[in-house]
Enzyme design. Structure first.
Site, short mmCIF file in Angstrom:
data_model
loop_
_atom_site.label_atom_id
_atom_site.label_comp_id
_atom_site.label_asym_id
_atom_site.label_seq_id
_atom_site.Cartn_x
_atom_site.Cartn_y
_atom_site.Cartn_z
N CYS A 215 24.37 -29.87 49.02
CA CYS A 215 25.17 -30.95 49.23
C CYS A 215 26.04 -30.99 50.37
CB CYS A 215 26.20 -30.96 47.97
SG CYS A 215 26.87 -29.29 47.54
N ALA B 252 25.00 -41.00 41.32
CA ALA B 252 24.61 -41.96 40.42
C ALA B 252 24.97 -41.42 39.03
CB ALA B 252 23.34 -42.38 40.54
N LYS C 171 24.36 -26.28 31.08
CA LYS C 171 23.01 -26.92 30.94
C LYS C 171 22.50 -27.09 32.13
CE LYS C 171 21.15 -30.66 31.55
NZ LYS C 171 19.82 -30.39 32.12
N GLU D 136 31.21 -32.76 41.25
CA GLU D 136 31.06 -32.34 42.65
C GLU D 136 29.59 -33.29 43.15
OE1 GLU D 136 32.79 -30.56 44.51
OE2 GLU D 136 33.97 -29.56 42.95
N GLU E 106 21.93 -39.82 51.44
CA GLU E 106 21.65 -38.32 51.52
C GLU E 106 20.06 -38.28 51.36
OE1 GLU E 106 22.79 -36.64 47.74
OE2 GLU E 106 23.69 -35.14 48.82
P1 NAD Z 1 21.03 -34.82 39.28
O1 NAD Z 1 22.21 -35.67 39.08
O2 NAD Z 1 19.71 -35.67 38.89
O3 NAD Z 1 21.07 -33.89 38.09
C1 NAD Z 1 21.99 -32.75 37.98
C2 NAD Z 1 22.30 -32.21 36.65
O4 NAD Z 1 22.44 -33.38 35.88
C3 NAD Z 1 20.79 -31.91 36.16
O5 NAD Z 1 21.36 -30.71 35.23
C4 NAD Z 1 20.25 -33.07 35.41
O6 NAD Z 1 19.66 -32.49 34.17
C5 NAD Z 1 21.71 -33.38 34.59
N1 NAD Z 1 21.67 -34.81 34.16
C6 NAD Z 1 20.94 -35.88 34.63
N2 NAD Z 1 21.13 -36.96 33.95
C7 NAD Z 1 22.22 -36.84 33.38
C8 NAD Z 1 23.09 -37.35 32.36
N3 NAD Z 1 22.95 -38.82 32.03
N4 NAD Z 1 24.10 -36.88 31.78
C9 NAD Z 1 24.44 -35.37 31.96
N5 NAD Z 1 23.62 -34.76 32.95
C10 NAD Z 1 22.63 -35.22 33.37
O7 NAD Z 1 20.95 -34.09 40.42
P2 NAD Z 1 19.89 -33.14 41.21
O8 NAD Z 1 18.76 -34.11 41.58
O9 NAD Z 1 19.76 -32.02 40.26
O10 NAD Z 1 20.81 -32.60 42.54
C11 NAD Z 1 20.57 -32.97 43.63
C12 NAD Z 1 22.10 -33.68 43.64
O11 NAD Z 1 23.38 -32.92 43.54
C13 NAD Z 1 22.30 -34.15 45.24
O12 NAD Z 1 22.80 -35.43 45.21
C14 NAD Z 1 23.30 -33.29 45.69
O13 NAD Z 1 24.13 -33.81 47.09
C15 NAD Z 1 24.12 -33.01 44.47
N6 NAD Z 1 24.81 -31.50 44.67
C16 NAD Z 1 26.11 -31.43 44.70
C17 NAD Z 1 26.77 -30.49 44.98
C18 NAD Z 1 28.31 -30.50 45.29
O14 NAD Z 1 29.08 -29.47 45.16
N7 NAD Z 1 29.22 -31.50 45.81
C19 NAD Z 1 26.14 -29.23 45.00
C20 NAD Z 1 24.77 -29.28 44.68
C21 NAD Z 1 24.14 -30.63 44.52
#
Ligand code: NAD
Length: 496
Positions: free
Chosen positions: A303, A250, A194, A269, A400
């Site tokens: 991240c 979150a 997804k 992650e 962040e």
């Molecule tokens: P996000 O949490 O908003 O979304 C991530 C993914 O989750 C997207 O595909 C989104 O559509 C999906 N999603 C959103 N709500 C959901 C739910 N209730 N249930 C299941 N899936 C859901 O994050 P983002 O804004 O896309 O990415 C940025 C964040 O990701 C930053 O906080 C960053 O630090 C983190 N990140 C972490 C890593 C790591 O390896 N630790 C790598 C990249 C990004």
């Protein structure tokens, strides 16, 4: 302005009507659509499907059926490996097309998309393909006393966990999809990816290449759509055995809670607020270069990016000056312009969020050494920004930002700086800059982070486990660790 010629196959892909990739074919459905926008121009590239519930259900049923049929898990490991290497070769052959799709929809530099996203994806795929033939268990000399005189042979087997859901964020859409997809395929699982709403295109194209490579229909499905809607259904579905999530802390927490309902295995992650600690003896030139790579790679949307910099007071001013000079001369522009080093952020929402962080830092007393403004125009640009006179208690030193914002603070005492580095809810990554081996070896164990680099930052390798402690997540990706996370351990005990 772009100076890269867009490939005809990229234009043709964008011009298609898009659906979800299920059971080896595109499923087009009536439903809401989601615009994929070019961050450099604000213009819509194409529309993708916000999958309605029945389509999400169809994808899960397809993955479940493919897993149960054994069409993939029962293959000889050498055949799985060969097909995965085929798949890798196809991705390599389509590298320019995938790099362009990534840059157009994510905003990142085409140079980086080619050199990092595509190269790292291909290397990761090749590495993971090889694991298909290296999955192993252990034998045990057991001491079971009953019945008297009985003998036993006991061993463990690693078995694929089942249907895996990989939820991917928008910062490295192709690479992070591969991080989830490849261990699933190597271990014999079936998988649904997804992608993020902003950046679904490369995962969609990847699914077609997988089929072409010989991965059977239903083994790799892609479902596009909203996070809470599509993602929510997938993470709480009883037929899903494992969720691998990368995204914000979150949302990650809510994914973990949803998974627990069905005892679905999960790995998270999540975010980071990663410190870079520069000791008095460090090579300043290398530390500044490290700060630029570690802090501004992908325009800070990483991240593991370095975002709070603790620099020994004796070299602090020199470090800030050199960093600001280097950063302020970086050309800003469209990711499809090969000469631009700083590119737009992924969305208007992200641009506004980063600008709000800068504004709050200003209000709290931070000094903007360079940058700090948006660039006028339709693209989602923010100037790379160096902040000084930061206090560890300010939001910009604690939260962040996920953008090109580097906050620098002086320190005097090594014990105190380790305490400050650890005084944060995140624990994804950190770096220590010193030429004193003894200091490095003493300080590394005291840093609360999943990865600690010495004289480097943000460099990953498929063999090196990656993941966070504290609120940066649970579980590890890469290496043997990820193979263990995509398999269940079965103990077998034979009386004879
Ligand atoms: P996000 O949490 O908003 O979304 C991530 C993914 O989750 C997207 O595909 C989104 O559509 C999906 N999603 C959103 N709500 C959901 C739910 N209730 N249930 C299941 N899936 C859901 O994050 P983002 O804004 O896309 O990415 C940025 C964040 O990701 C930053 O906080 C960053 O630090 C983190 N990140 C972490 C890593 C790591 O390896 N630790 C790598 C990249 C990004």
């Amino acid at each position: 302005m772009s100076n890269v010629e867009i490939l005809p196959q990229v234009t043709a892909f964008l011009d298609r009507r898009h659906g979800c990739f299920i059971d080896g074919q595109w499923v087009l459905a009536e439903g809401d659509s989601i615009a994929v926008v070019n961050p450099a121009t604000g213009q819509t590239l194409c529309e993708t499907l916000d999958a309605p519930l029945d389509i999400v259900e169809r994808a899960v049923q397809s993955s479940h059926k493919a897993f149960k049929s054994g069409v993939w898990s029962s293959l000889r490991p050498a055949d799985r490996e060969r097909i995965l290497l085929n798949f890798t070769r196809l991705v390599e052959e389509h590298a320019e097309e995938l790099a362009q799709l990534e840059t157009l929809s994510q905003g990142k530099s085409i140079n980086m998309a080619r050199a990092l996203d595509l190269n790292a994806t291909v290397e990761f795929m090749r590495y993971m393909s090889g694991w298909a033939t290296k999955i192993e268990g252990q034998t045990f000399d057991v001491s079971i006393p009953l019945p008297p005189g009985a003998r036993f042979t006991a061993f463990t087997k690693r078995e694929p966990v089942g249907v895996v859901v990989g939820i991917v964020p928008w910062n490295f859409p192709l690479l992070i999809a591969a991080w989830k997809l490849m261990p699933a395929l190597a271990t014999g699982c079936t998988v649904i990816i997804k992608p993020a709403m902003e950046t679904p295109l490369t995962a969609m194209r990847l699914a077609e290449l997988a089929l072409e490579a010989g991965i059977p229909a239903g083994v790799f499905n892609v479902v596009t759509g909203g996070g809470a809607s599509v993602g929510g259904v997938l993470t709480s579905h009883p037929l899903v055995s494992k969720v691998s999530f990368t995204g914000s802390t979150a949302v990650g927490k809510s994914v973990g809670v949803a998974c627990m309902e069905n005892m679905t295995r999960f790995s998270l992650e999540l975010g980071g607020k990663n410190p870079m600690i520069v000791l008095a003896d460090a090579d300043i030139g290398k530390a500044v270069q490290g700060a630029i790579l570690g802090g501004l790679l992908n325009n800070g949307q990483v991240c593991a990016a370095a975002s709070r910099f603790y620099v020994h007071r004796s070299i602090h001013d020199q470090f800030v000056e050199a960093l600001a000079a280097a950063v302020s001369s970086m050309p800003i522009g469209d990711g499809m312009n090969c000469d631009a080093a700083i590119n737009p952020l992924v969305s208007r929402k992200q641009q506004q969020s980063v600008l709000k962080h800068i504004e709050l830092a200003r209000k709290e007393g931070a000094r903007v050494v360079t940058g700090g403004e948006l660039l006028e125009g339709d693209g989602f640009f923010v100037q790379p920004t160096i902040l000084a006179d930061i206090d560890h208690s300010m939001a910009v030193a604690r939260e962040e930002v996920f953008g090109p914002v580097l906050g620098v603070m002086p320190f005097d005492d090594e014990d105190a700086v380790i305490a400050l580095a650890n005084d944060n809810r995140y624990g994804l990554a950190a770096s220590l800059w010193t030429n004193d081996l003894g200091k490095a070896m003493n300080l590394v164990p005291r840093i609360e982070a999943g990865t600690v680099w010495v004289n480097a930052h943000v460099l990953l390798d498929p063999a090196m486990p990656f993941g966070g402690v504290k609120q940066s997540g649970m579980g590890r990706e890469f290496g043997r660790a990820v193979i263990e996370a995509y398999t269940e351990l079965k103990s077998v005990c034979i009386a004879h």
